[in-house]
Design a protein around this motif. Structure first.
Motif: not given
Length: 219
Positions: A147-149, A158-159, A182-183, A214-215
């Protein structure tokens, strides 16, 4: 038969290594297992003598092929137990990690293979992490990124979530983050690496510690 501490050591190395099996600094393993660097170095020498890893002082540790096999067996037991505890016993994904940590060391290969069949030979655990099969082979992984990327203004799904911290899992559950949530990334803040997101009509400011665990998949 390896002791619990040795199994945890091999598992921690596997979790921290990069795709090319780069050496893992001893300090990373010490932080993971909450022991001293001296204890980590002593264990590294012991496992190196058993042919399970390569150890170079000041460079880190690297699993051998045999060491990787042992690590994958422990990971397989852990992730199948997590899935069983959620699907069969109804525990939450914030509760299963600590219980699976205990059970992974005391479960026979016979029982874990029976559990795998009972669950329908699953490919991923409740947190989205891949489950090795009985031969140690991992399923094909979907394309994901941390998520940082992520890019501001885009929506992701979210996977996978790193599940080692039960307090983090409880927090994610409380704000409604689960697999496939979903984000939308609203804004990224460079000064502290936090991210402002929108989920289900609500806004949240997620800290660097959260977004690094989080990926997501690109929708």
């Amino acid at each position: 038969m390896l002791t619990i501490s040795k199994e945890n050591y091999l598992k921690a190395i596997y979790k921290h290594r990069e795709g090319e099996n780069l050496p893992v600094p001893a300090s990373y393993i010490a932080d993971e297992l909450q022991v001293s660097n001296a204890a980590i170095s002593k264990m590294a020498k012991t496992l190196s003598n058993k042919g399970l890893l390569e150890y170079q002082k000041h460079k880190g540790v690297r699993l051998t092929d045999e060491g990787e096999k042992f690590a994958l067996k422990v990971i397989r037991r852990h992730r199948l137990w997590e899935l069983f505890l959620i699907n069969v016993l109804g525990l939450t994904w914030a509760e299963v990690h600590d219980e699976a940590e205990k059970l992974e060391h005391s479960t026979s290969e016979f029982l874990i293979n029976k559990m795998d069949k009972f669950l329908g030979f699953p490919k991923f655990d409740p947190h989205g992490s891949p489950i090795p099969d009985r031969n140690g082979k991992l399923p094909e992984l979907p394309s994901v990124l941390k998520m940082s990327e992520c890019e501001a203004g885009k929506t992701y799904r979210v996977a996978r979530v790193q599940d080692g911290d039960s307090q983090l899992m409880k927090y994610l559950t409380r704000i409604g983050i689960n697999l496939n949530t979903e984000i939308t990334i609203l804004e990224k803040f460079s000064f502290d690496h936090s991210i402002n997101v929108e989920m289900k009509g609500h806004h949240y400011l997620l800290s660097e510690k959260v977004v690094d665990r989080i990926w997501v998949a690109d929708e």
